[in-house]
Design a protein around this motif. Structure first.
Motif, short mmCIF file in Angstrom:
data_model
loop_
_atom_site.label_atom_id
_atom_site.label_comp_id
_atom_site.label_asym_id
_atom_site.label_seq_id
_atom_site.Cartn_x
_atom_site.Cartn_y
_atom_site.Cartn_z
N SER A 27 -4.22 80.38 67.97
CA SER A 27 -5.28 79.41 67.73
C SER A 27 -5.11 78.67 66.42
O SER A 27 -5.74 77.65 66.18
N ARG A 28 -4.25 79.21 65.53
CA ARG A 28 -4.07 78.57 64.24
C ARG A 28 -2.74 77.84 64.14
O ARG A 28 -2.38 77.34 63.08
N ALA A 29 -2.03 77.75 65.24
CA ALA A 29 -0.70 77.14 65.21
C ALA A 29 -0.73 75.69 64.82
O ALA A 29 0.23 75.15 64.31
N PHE A 30 -1.87 75.03 65.07
CA PHE A 30 -1.94 73.60 64.81
C PHE A 30 -2.92 73.28 63.68
O PHE A 30 -3.49 72.20 63.63
N ALA A 31 -3.15 74.21 62.79
CA ALA A 31 -4.05 73.96 61.67
C ALA A 31 -3.54 72.83 60.80
O ALA A 31 -2.34 72.70 60.57
N THR A 32 -4.45 71.97 60.35
CA THR A 32 -4.06 70.79 59.55
C THR A 32 -4.70 70.78 58.18
O THR A 32 -4.66 69.78 57.49
N GLY A 33 -5.32 71.88 57.79
CA GLY A 33 -6.03 71.91 56.52
C GLY A 33 -5.14 71.71 55.31
O GLY A 33 -5.62 71.41 54.23
N GLY A 34 -3.82 71.88 55.47
CA GLY A 34 -2.94 71.79 54.33
C GLY A 34 -2.57 70.38 53.91
O GLY A 34 -1.95 70.19 52.87
N PHE A 35 -2.93 69.37 54.70
CA PHE A 35 -2.57 68.00 54.36
C PHE A 35 -3.55 67.41 53.35
O PHE A 35 -4.77 67.56 53.51
N PRO A 36 -3.07 66.74 52.33
CA PRO A 36 -3.98 66.05 51.41
C PRO A 36 -4.62 64.87 52.12
O PRO A 36 -4.07 64.33 53.09
N PRO A 37 -5.79 64.42 51.66
CA PRO A 37 -6.41 63.26 52.29
C PRO A 37 -5.59 62.00 52.03
O PRO A 37 -4.89 61.90 51.01
N PRO A 38 -5.64 61.04 52.92
CA PRO A 38 -4.91 59.79 52.68
C PRO A 38 -5.51 59.02 51.51
O PRO A 38 -6.71 59.11 51.25
N ARG A 39 -4.65 58.30 50.81
CA ARG A 39 -5.14 57.46 49.72
C ARG A 39 -5.79 56.21 50.29
O ARG A 39 -5.33 55.64 51.29
N LEU A 40 -6.86 55.76 49.65
CA LEU A 40 -7.55 54.54 50.06
C LEU A 40 -7.22 53.43 49.08
O LEU A 40 -7.41 53.57 47.87
N PHE A 41 -6.71 52.33 49.61
CA PHE A 41 -6.41 51.14 48.81
C PHE A 41 -7.39 50.05 49.21
O PHE A 41 -7.40 49.59 50.36
N ASP A 42 -8.24 49.65 48.25
CA ASP A 42 -9.27 48.68 48.59
C ASP A 42 -8.69 47.26 48.64
O ASP A 42 -7.52 47.01 48.31
N TYR A 43 -9.52 46.35 49.09
CA TYR A 43 -9.08 44.98 49.34
C TYR A 43 -8.51 44.32 48.08
O TYR A 43 -7.47 43.66 48.13
N GLU A 44 -9.17 44.53 46.95
CA GLU A 44 -8.69 43.91 45.71
C GLU A 44 -7.31 44.43 45.33
O GLU A 44 -6.44 43.66 44.90
N THR A 45 -7.08 45.73 45.49
CA THR A 45 -5.77 46.31 45.17
C THR A 45 -4.69 45.74 46.09
O THR A 45 -3.59 45.39 45.65
N VAL A 46 -5.01 45.64 47.38
CA VAL A 46 -4.05 45.12 48.34
C VAL A 46 -3.70 43.66 48.04
O VAL A 46 -2.52 43.29 47.95
N THR A 47 -4.71 42.84 47.87
CA THR A 47 -4.47 41.40 47.72
C THR A 47 -3.85 41.03 46.38
O THR A 47 -3.17 40.01 46.28
N SER A 48 -4.05 41.85 45.37
CA SER A 48 -3.51 41.52 44.05
C SER A 48 -2.09 42.05 43.85
O SER A 48 -1.45 41.73 42.85
N ASN A 49 -1.58 42.82 44.82
CA ASN A 49 -0.27 43.43 44.62
C ASN A 49 0.77 43.11 45.70
O ASN A 49 1.93 43.45 45.54
N LEU A 50 0.35 42.46 46.79
CA LEU A 50 1.29 42.13 47.86
C LEU A 50 1.38 40.62 48.05
O LEU A 50 0.37 39.92 47.97
N THR A 51 2.59 40.12 48.33
CA THR A 51 2.80 38.71 48.62
C THR A 51 3.64 38.58 49.89
O THR A 51 4.27 39.55 50.33
N VAL A 52 3.65 37.38 50.46
CA VAL A 52 4.45 37.17 51.66
C VAL A 52 5.94 37.37 51.37
O VAL A 52 6.70 37.81 52.23
N GLY A 53 6.34 37.08 50.13
CA GLY A 53 7.73 37.31 49.75
C GLY A 53 8.14 38.76 49.84
O GLY A 53 9.30 39.08 50.13
N ASP A 54 7.17 39.67 49.60
CA ASP A 54 7.45 41.10 49.72
C ASP A 54 7.81 41.48 51.16
O ASP A 54 8.54 42.44 51.39
N ALA A 55 7.26 40.73 52.11
CA ALA A 55 7.33 41.14 53.51
C ALA A 55 8.53 40.58 54.27
O ALA A 55 8.92 41.13 55.30
#
Length: 356
Positions: A27-55
């Motif tokens: 029953s514990r073979a698929f435990a996922t408690g060991g994963f850290p939570p995902p990081r959250l990047f808000d809109y301001e962080t995304v828009t101020s650090n990415l450009t079309v040239g990056d992509a």
């Protein structure tokens, strides 16, 4: 059926027995408690650090892989939210993909056409990218991008299309529709080579031309009609809501034109007339998708094209397996947006923003 069921039960019991013998509770073979939570990047962080040239480079590589069958791209999922006293109207699109031999994959949720938001002072669209570790399957980051990353990867695809489906002497670039996607197309085109711009829209063309001239150093002319724009342009980007076709075959430059259409991404949209599609060297981003939600869909319905008339997918041109421009022809590049592009910009976003 009975024997098959018994066989499945036996396999499950054998698997559980092996786990127990290794010192684990099944029953514990698929435990996922060991994963850290995902990081959250808000809109301001995304828009101020990415450009079309990056992509651009990563999206180009994604198209190469897509043409070689090295990308897992499921068909997009669509959720329609009908208008009622408690919800809607609106649409939700879910796309995703994994490019072989990369360290992440991406799932994207984009909400559009929630027009009642305007009354509340909110935008009609929003969205997130979820970037997932391709080794462990654990989410790494949630990017609150509100279509910003989608527009970046669309612009990057526009750059790839211009690079491989036009010639250097095609120097006048027209933009029909002058919103956020047009700005990224203009920026992306400038990454390919210098050009002279022409702009037309029912609203916003003057502001678009002024902003792009100041930002990119590209000279822009604003014209009074799509017909006038077509007569002046060697390359035409169309990025409108797709409610009606935006040009006619007789308007196009007789010396040849490359049309890069990105306004159609669902069955209700159509920017390019069927006779233009039928007369063109037609190139899709992903034929199984453009036949359902892109420009190709309308030509198939009109009976003027079949899927056998598709010259190539864009990745095949990028790889050199199929030709790009040859002479004074009409080329239509149909960009509906693929999960490969989402995976590419997701990888770029994680690689760059995770270092902040």
């Amino acid at each position: 059926m009975i024997f098959a069921s018994l066989a499945r039960q036996a396999i499950r019991k054998a698997g559980a027995s092996r786990l127990k013998s290794a010192g684990f509770q099944a029953s514990r073979a698929f435990a996922t408690g060991g994963f850290p939570p995902p990081r959250l990047f808000d809109y301001e962080t995304v828009t101020s650090n990415l450009t079309v040239g990056d992509a651009i480079e990563s999206v180009e590589e994604a198209f190469k892989a897509l043409a070689k069958g090295k990308v897992d791209v499921p068909m997009p999922m669509h959720i329609g939210v009908e208008e009622s006293s408690v919800a809607g109207p609106g649409d939700c699109h879910i796309k995703g993909g994994y490019v072989s031999a990369t360290t992440t994959f991406t799932v994207k949720l984009a909400c559009v056409s929630f027009y009642k938001n305007v009354e509340k002072g909110l935008p009609p669209g929003s969205g997130i990218f979820i970037v997932v570790n391709a080794i462990t399957g654990a989410p790494l980051g949630v990017f609150q991008e509100n279509r910003f990353m989608t527009d970046l990867r669309t612009g990057a695809a526009g750059a790839v299309a211009m690079k491989y489906c036009s010639n250097p002497d095609q120097e006048v670039v027209g933009f029909i529709g002058c919103g956020a996607i047009a700005k990224n197309m203009a920026r992306a085109a400038a990454e390919v080579r210098p050009y002279k711009g022409v702009a037309f829209a029912f609203e916003g063309a003057e502001e678009f031309a002024k902003e792009m001239t100041e930002e990119l150093g590209v000279p822009f002319e604003v014209v009074s009609s799509a017909k006038e724009l077509c007569g002046k342009s060697d390359i035409i980007y169309t990025q409108t809501p797709g409610g009606a076709t935006v040009l006619e075959k007789d308007w196009l430059n007789p010396k040849g034109v490359t049309i890069i259409a990105s306004g159609s991404d669902q069955p209700t949209k159509n920017e390019i007339p069927a006779d233009v599609l039928a007369a063109s060297k037609y190139i899709s981003d992903l034929t199984k998708q453009t036949s359902k939600v892109g420009e190709l869909r309308s030509a198939l319905l009109a009976g003027v094209m079949t899927e056998d008339d598709v010259h190539a997918e864009l990745g095949e041109v990028v790889n050199g397996d199929k030709s790009g421009r040859e002479g004074n022809e009409i080329i239509v590049v149909d960009l509906t947006g693929t999960g490969a592009q989402d995976a590419a910009i997701g990888q770029v976003a994680w690689d760059k923003l995770s270092q902040l």
